[in-house]
Write a protein that holds these residues in place. Structure first.
Motif: not given
Length: 503
Positions: A445-460, A462-472
């Motif tokens: 759990e990288v941040l409250p409610g946000i796990h590494a599995a979700e982040l890997r999905y977003l990067v692979r 959904e083209w997410a690269c930065t925290a802004e891409d993901i959080l906003w």
């Protein structure tokens, strides 16, 4: 010899990705480049409505409203996880528009296009309705009608995902430096994220650069446009929620502008927009103090609970590249679009997109591809009107039933997280959950409610690269997390970059 693509598309906003999806689905070879993140500018800064545009009737935009109303139900079916129905309350202010005029407008709104999913409009006595409680007592009656709500940046991402699944190449953080007609094709120079360049060839070029459409034509392509866009800034504020029910409001104001007050991210109310003429750099648009005060004041005309600039927890602004129709005010500029085709003397075609609104993006994309098809010797039929976007293939019962299914299938995981997954990823949630259940590092759990599995999905995916891409943009989790969340997330993304990118 380098392969020649059918299409190169400049611009990763809603129009660009919509065209990429439509064209790839017809079997055309497509490359799309976006200089920043997908939906980083106009397409993530909307009021987040899928709507016909009730106020456009006042400017006699009947054709546009009808087209948007038709698309409203198409999109509700295509992406039920990120688009859902919303009822709007319009308190009647007798000093502005007479009741008969509003009733006539709502009658047209209900009947200009076939409506199957949404209920029609009705009058309401506010003293007897939950929506009347937060309002000043002088508002005794009003009207209720239907429209749709959308996670706008996610709509862009889902179109890009579908385009990629159908063979399109999507390049973010990649700028079109130059494009020229050479030996019957377009030669396009792209600047990649690492500053290296790449040359591609295409039979047709589409300029869907939004606020930069004219700049791309002039500086990168070297042609003069016949049309132009008028930049109109729309700003919004977010405050702690002002009401408990699930309806939204549309407020008429003395300056003839309207603002919406919309339930937002469970704990907040979204208020906007401002419609202000804009002359600056579209990449640096920001709300100003006058706009914040205006939105607070206009909301205060209707709500008993007064808000001040100090109540604002977040705000955003975007520049809308509206088709310049020489209207007197920013609020009255048309939200319709124009497709300008330059294909003289057998030269490879250039199609430029001027204007448009998020609700009509699919129709715009369909028309754009069909304008080019004869020049590309393509006869494939349109297909997007009946196709769901990634994650939209939900079971009977819709998104609520799907959220319950996830909770039953994964009882050990927090229900709030699973509900968020359902409303963010739809059926694509299973890819994240399968990863999450595997154990090991991905359970982190990288941040409250946000796990590494979700982040890997977003990067692979959904083209997410930065925290802004993901959080906003991919989400609005930034509203719910600690102030240092972006810094912590960027550090984690940097640390795990190689592992996230490997599949």
């Amino acid at each position: 010899m380098q392969d020649v693509l059918d299409l190169v598309i400049i611009g990763g906003g809603i129009n660009g990705v919509g065209i990429a999806r439509d064209a790839a689905g017809r079997g055309l070879s497509v490359l799309l480049c976006e200089q920043d993140d997908l939906a980083q500018h106009t397409s993530s800064a909307s009021t987040k409505l899928i709507h016909g545009g009730l106020r456009y009737l006042e400017y006699y935009e009947f054709s546009l409203v009808r087209k948007a109303l038709q698309e409203r139900e198409v999109l509700l079916r295509a992406a039920p996880h990120i688009i859902w129905p919303l009822r709007f309350v319009m308190p009647h202010d007798q000093h502005l528009r007479p009741a008969w005029l509003i009733r006539a407008g709502l009658f047209l709104y209900d009947h200009l296009a076939r409506r199957e999913l949404l209920p029609g409009s009705t009058s309401v006595k506010l003293a007897r309705h939950p929506a009347g409680k937060p309002l000043h007592d002088r508002f005794q009656k009003g009207f209720i009608y239907s429209d749709g709500w959308v996670q706008d940046a996610r709509l862009v991402v889902l179109n890009a995902m579908d385009a990629a699944r159908r063979g399109a190449e999507i390049l973010t953080r990649t700028r079109c430096v130059a494009a020229a007609r050479v030996n019957g094709v377009w030669e396009v120079e792209l600047q990649l994220p690492d500053s290296h360049t790449r040359m591609v060839k295409a039979r047709a070029l589409i300029n869907a650069a939004g606020p930069w459409v004219g700049q791309v034509l002039k500086s990168a392509i070297g042609v003069q446009a016949e049309r132009s866009v008028r930049l109109v800034k729309g700003s919004h504020i977010v405050v702690p929620k002002l009401f408990q029910h699930d309806h939204a409001y549309i407020f008429q104001n003395p300056d003839k502008r309207i603002i919406f007050a919309i339930p937002y991210e469970t704990d907040f109310t979204l208020i906007g927009t401002t419609d202000v003429e804009y002359k600056g750099d579209a990449a640096k648009v920001a709300i100003d103090q006058d706009e914040v005060s205006y939105l607070c004041d206009m909301a205060g005309r209707y709500f008993k609970q007064q808000i001040t600039p100090g109540d604002v927890v977040w705000h955003y602004s975007g520049v809308r590249p509206l088709l310049d129709d020489e209207s007197a005010s920013a609020a009255s500029v048309t939200r319709d679009y124009s497709l300008e085709l330059d294909a003289d003397h057998g030269e490879p075609p250039l199609l430029s997109v001027f204007g448009g609104k998020i609700t009509t993006f699919r129709k715009l994309a369909e028309e754009a591809v069909e304008r080019l098809q004869p020049l590309l010797n393509s006869t494939a039929r349109s297909w997007t009107a009946n196709a769901v976007l990634p994650g939209g293939d939900l079971p009977a019962g819709g998104i609520a039933a799907y959220a319950r299914q996830l909770q039953e299938a994964y009882p050990s995981l927090p229900a709030t997280m699973l509900t968020r997954y359902a409303h963010t990823y739809g059926s694509c949630s299973m890819a994240i959950l399968a990863d999450l259940q595997q154990g090991g590092a991905m359970v982190e759990e990288v941040l409250p409610g946000i796990h590494a599995a979700e982040l890997r999905y977003l990067v692979r995916q959904e083209w997410a690269c930065t925290a802004e891409d993901i959080l906003w943009r991919r989400s609005k989790l930034g509203l719910h997390l600690p102030a240092d969340a972006a810094t912590r997330l960027d550090a984690w993304l940097h640390q795990h970059r190689d592992g996230l990118l490997s599949k």
